[in-house]
Design an enzyme around this catalytic site. Structure first.
Site, PDB file in Angstrom:
ATOM      1  N   VAL A  25      22.165   3.744  53.612  1.00 52.52           N
ATOM      2  CA  VAL A  25      21.132   3.174  54.434  1.00 52.52           C
ATOM      3  C   VAL A  25      19.832   2.676  53.701  1.00 52.52           C
ATOM      4  O   VAL A  25      19.505   1.744  53.911  1.00 52.52           O
ATOM      5  CB  VAL A  25      20.985   4.181  55.694  1.00 52.52           C
ATOM      6  CG1 VAL A  25      19.845   3.618  56.414  1.00 52.52           C
ATOM      7  CG2 VAL A  25      22.226   4.214  56.671  1.00 52.52           C
ATOM      8  N   ILE A 128      33.204  15.661  62.253  1.00 52.23           N
ATOM      9  CA  ILE A 128      34.710  15.963  61.760  1.00 52.23           C
ATOM     10  C   ILE A 128      35.595  15.858  63.247  1.00 52.23           C
ATOM     11  O   ILE A 128      36.822  15.769  62.891  1.00 52.23           O
ATOM     12  CB  ILE A 128      34.769  17.362  60.935  1.00 52.23           C
ATOM     13  CG1 ILE A 128      34.383  18.617  61.997  1.00 52.23           C
ATOM     14  CG2 ILE A 128      34.065  17.310  59.804  1.00 52.23           C
ATOM     15  CD1 ILE A 128      34.946  19.901  61.522  1.00 52.23           C
ATOM     16  N   ASP A 129      35.064  16.038  64.409  1.00 49.61           N
ATOM     17  CA  ASP A 129      35.921  16.242  65.498  1.00 49.61           C
ATOM     18  C   ASP A 129      36.851  14.936  65.885  1.00 49.61           C
ATOM     19  O   ASP A 129      37.608  14.810  66.522  1.00 49.61           O
ATOM     20  CB  ASP A 129      35.188  16.613  66.575  1.00 49.61           C
ATOM     21  CG  ASP A 129      34.501  17.876  66.729  1.00 49.61           C
ATOM     22  OD1 ASP A 129      34.869  18.561  65.694  1.00 49.61           O
ATOM     23  OD2 ASP A 129      33.773  18.656  67.546  1.00 49.61           O
ATOM     24  N   ARG A 164      57.100  34.543  57.701  1.00 52.78           N
ATOM     25  CA  ARG A 164      56.282  34.974  58.792  1.00 52.78           C
ATOM     26  C   ARG A 164      55.828  33.682  59.537  1.00 52.78           C
ATOM     27  O   ARG A 164      55.947  32.586  59.139  1.00 52.78           O
ATOM     28  CB  ARG A 164      54.753  35.397  58.254  1.00 52.78           C
ATOM     29  CG  ARG A 164      54.765  36.840  57.941  1.00 52.78           C
ATOM     30  CD  ARG A 164      53.564  37.341  57.211  1.00 52.78           C
ATOM     31  NE  ARG A 164      53.630  38.745  56.964  1.00 52.78           N
ATOM     32  CZ  ARG A 164      52.759  39.324  56.162  1.00 52.78           C
ATOM     33  NH1 ARG A 164      52.092  38.815  55.405  1.00 52.78           N
ATOM     34  NH2 ARG A 164      52.984  40.673  56.063  1.00 52.78           N
ATOM     35  N   GLY A 172      37.514  21.511  66.764  1.00 52.79           N
ATOM     36  CA  GLY A 172      37.477  20.666  67.860  1.00 52.79           C
ATOM     37  C   GLY A 172      37.450  21.026  69.140  1.00 52.79           C
ATOM     38  O   GLY A 172      38.328  21.562  69.688  1.00 52.79           O
ATOM     39  N   GLY A 187      53.312  19.248  58.806  1.00 53.97           N
ATOM     40  CA  GLY A 187      54.629  19.570  59.178  1.00 53.97           C
ATOM     41  C   GLY A 187      54.745  20.690  60.251  1.00 53.97           C
ATOM     42  O   GLY A 187      55.702  21.636  59.965  1.00 53.97           O
ATOM     43  N   ALA A 188      54.020  20.822  60.962  1.00 57.83           N
ATOM     44  CA  ALA A 188      53.702  21.935  62.120  1.00 57.83           C
ATOM     45  C   ALA A 188      54.956  21.882  63.035  1.00 57.83           C
ATOM     46  O   ALA A 188      55.341  20.846  63.348  1.00 57.83           O
ATOM     47  CB  ALA A 188      52.435  22.035  62.485  1.00 57.83           C
ATOM     48  N   ARG A 213      67.134  27.316  63.652  1.00 59.19           N
ATOM     49  CA  ARG A 213      67.437  26.385  62.737  1.00 59.19           C
ATOM     50  C   ARG A 213      67.584  26.563  61.283  1.00 59.19           C
ATOM     51  O   ARG A 213      67.788  25.610  60.451  1.00 59.19           O
ATOM     52  CB  ARG A 213      66.439  25.129  62.999  1.00 59.19           C
ATOM     53  CG  ARG A 213      66.818  24.463  64.266  1.00 59.19           C
ATOM     54  CD  ARG A 213      66.217  23.171  64.515  1.00 59.19           C
ATOM     55  NE  ARG A 213      64.778  23.014  64.130  1.00 59.19           N
ATOM     56  CZ  ARG A 213      63.746  23.124  64.825  1.00 59.19           C
ATOM     57  NH1 ARG A 213      63.938  23.414  65.971  1.00 59.19           N
ATOM     58  NH2 ARG A 213      62.602  23.195  64.354  1.00 59.19           N
ATOM     59  N   HIS A 253      34.426  27.115  59.952  1.00 56.94           N
ATOM     60  CA  HIS A 253      33.302  26.182  59.263  1.00 56.94           C
ATOM     61  C   HIS A 253      33.616  25.770  57.698  1.00 56.94           C
ATOM     62  O   HIS A 253      33.099  24.687  57.472  1.00 56.94           O
ATOM     63  CB  HIS A 253      31.849  26.710  59.293  1.00 56.94           C
ATOM     64  CG  HIS A 253      31.367  26.742  60.631  1.00 56.94           C
ATOM     65  ND1 HIS A 253      31.612  27.480  61.490  1.00 56.94           N
ATOM     66  CD2 HIS A 253      30.374  25.903  61.328  1.00 56.94           C
ATOM     67  CE1 HIS A 253      30.777  27.350  62.615  1.00 56.94           C
ATOM     68  NE2 HIS A 253      30.278  26.551  62.504  1.00 56.94           N
TER      69      HIS A 253
HETATM   70  O1  F6P Z   1      31.162  19.085  66.314  1.00 58.35           O
HETATM   71  C1  F6P Z   1      31.829  19.610  65.097  1.00 58.35           C
HETATM   72  C2  F6P Z   1      31.908  21.200  65.293  1.00 58.35           C
HETATM   73  O2  F6P Z   1      32.262  21.639  64.188  1.00 58.35           O
HETATM   74  C3  F6P Z   1      32.972  21.549  66.509  1.00 58.35           C
HETATM   75  O3  F6P Z   1      34.329  21.204  65.972  1.00 58.35           O
HETATM   76  C4  F6P Z   1      32.702  22.906  66.506  1.00 58.35           C
HETATM   77  O4  F6P Z   1      33.233  23.366  67.830  1.00 58.35           O
HETATM   78  C5  F6P Z   1      31.249  22.805  66.738  1.00 58.35           C
HETATM   79  O5  F6P Z   1      30.790  21.939  65.659  1.00 58.35           O
HETATM   80  C6  F6P Z   1      30.820  24.240  65.970  1.00 58.35           C
HETATM   81  O6  F6P Z   1      29.332  24.166  66.185  1.00 58.35           O
HETATM   82  P1  F6P Z   1      28.205  25.175  65.341  1.00 58.35           P
HETATM   83  O7  F6P Z   1      28.377  24.803  63.964  1.00 58.35           O
HETATM   84  O8  F6P Z   1      26.863  24.503  65.882  1.00 58.35           O
HETATM   85  O9  F6P Z   1      28.706  26.422  65.554  1.00 58.35           O
END
Ligand code: F6P
Length: 323
Positions: A25, A128-129, A164, A172, A187-188, A213, A253
């Site tokens: 920007v 990221i969500d 395990r 999210g 591959g969950a 399996r 985080h």
């Molecule tokens: O919106 C992004 C996010 O990382 C979510 O996935 C998560 O629920 C939230 O922020 C956590 O927020 P904070 O860092 O404010 O606790």
């Protein structure tokens, strides 16, 4: 007279690639003869007058850095009209003629409020969500997914050594995108998301079947916003006597940090340049987004007889940002 000064902020949860977007920007605006003001700590900083001049060197050396050097803040108070008006006064006092707001859905709501008050704003999706409406992908999603699959690949090593099962919790709150995508690419056995309720009995059955399996381990990806987040699910699965050694890893985080991936840097550059160009074209109240959702059939008559050429628009963009 047209816009002479553009302000830029990063809001909401930080996302890898936000720095690259601020750089784009800033450089695109400077290239077009504008002055650029960075706003620290998003809308909260805006109301408190935390503006700083940005020149080409101020955004040097940040393209590869996670987080946001402008800082960010959660500021729900920005929903209040009185707070918005205070922010508007600060924008005008500092001489800003337009704003580029980089962030998630909350940041876009703030941008819309300012647009409705008559201030020119363009948004750039970064979260990221991947819950920002109107774009297939936001800045930061790709890097977060790479972080998640790297973690799951490592967990798989130890999981299979001990035979395990692991419940891996992704971020999210309201959107299962990170969990859904990482479930596929790691591959969950199963993926639990906020959008679809799954009972612990179904998870227990899937894990048992996986071992039946012949699998040596099982990975279940759980979104933090699912009906049963990882710890709650573990408790229920223990009660169901799964008969499999079960562990929980909450990624937390960690998913928000790290060097932005090639993809995130590239969309940051594209969104940043596009946002400035939209404002210069007189637009406001829009977010720049990327849409390329479809997998399409391409005739082999075409792909077997020609070569794809690079988009030379990127040549122009590269020159603009190399200041
Ligand atoms: O919106 C992004 C996010 O990382 C979510 O996935 C998560 O629920 C939230 O922020 C956590 O927020 P904070 O860092 O404010 O606790």
């Amino acid at each position: 007279m047209g816009i002479q000064t553009i302000a830029v902020l990063t809001g909401g949860g930080d996302a890898p690639g936000m720095n690259a977007a601020v750089r784009a920007v800033t450089r695109a605006a400077l290239h077009n003869g504008l002055r650029v003001l960075g706003i620290r700590r998003a809308y909260e900083g805006m109301t408190q007058g935390e503006f700083c001049e940005l020149g080409p060197r101020d955004v040097g050396g940040i393209i590869q850095r996670g987080g946001t050097f402008l800082k960010t803040a959660r500021f729900p108070q920005f929903a209040e009209p009185e707070v918005q008006r205070r922010a508007l006064v600060q924008l005008k006092t500092h001489g800003a003629g337009a704003l580029v707001a980089i962030g998630g859905d909350g940041t876009m709501r703030g941008a819309l409020a300012l647009h409705r008050l008559g201030f020119p704003v363009v948004g750039i999706p970064a979260s990221i969500d991947n819950d920002v409406y109107g774009t297939d992908i936001a800045i930061g999603v790709d890097t977060a997914l790479n972080t998640i699959i790297e973690a799951i690949d490592k967990l798989r090593d130890t999981a299979s050594s001990h035979q395990r099962a692991f419940l891996v919790e992704t971020m999210g709150r309201h959107c299962g995108h990170l969990a859904l995508m990482s479930g596929i690419i790691s591959g969950a056995e199963m993926t639990l998301v906020p959008e679809r309720d799954v009972e612990p009995e179904e998870v227990a059955a899937a894990v048992r079947e996986a071992y039946a399996r012949g699998k040596t381990h099982a990975i279940v990806v759980v979104s933090e916003g699912a009906k049963y987040p990882a710890m709650k699910l573990k408790q229920r699965l223990d009660e169901l006597k799964l008969d499999v050694d079960l562990r929980v890893t909450i990624l937390g985080h960690v998913q928000r940090g790290g060097h932005p991936s090639a993809w995130d840097r590239l969309i940051a550059a594209r969104f940043g340049v596009a946002a400035v160009e939209r404002l210069l074209a007189g637009e406001s109240g829009v977010m720049v987004g990327l849409r390329a959702r479809e997998v399409v059939p391409v005739p082999l008559e075409e792909s077997g007889s020609r070569q794809r050429e690079p988009d030379m628009e990127f040549y122009r963009m590269g020159r603009m940002l190399a200041q």
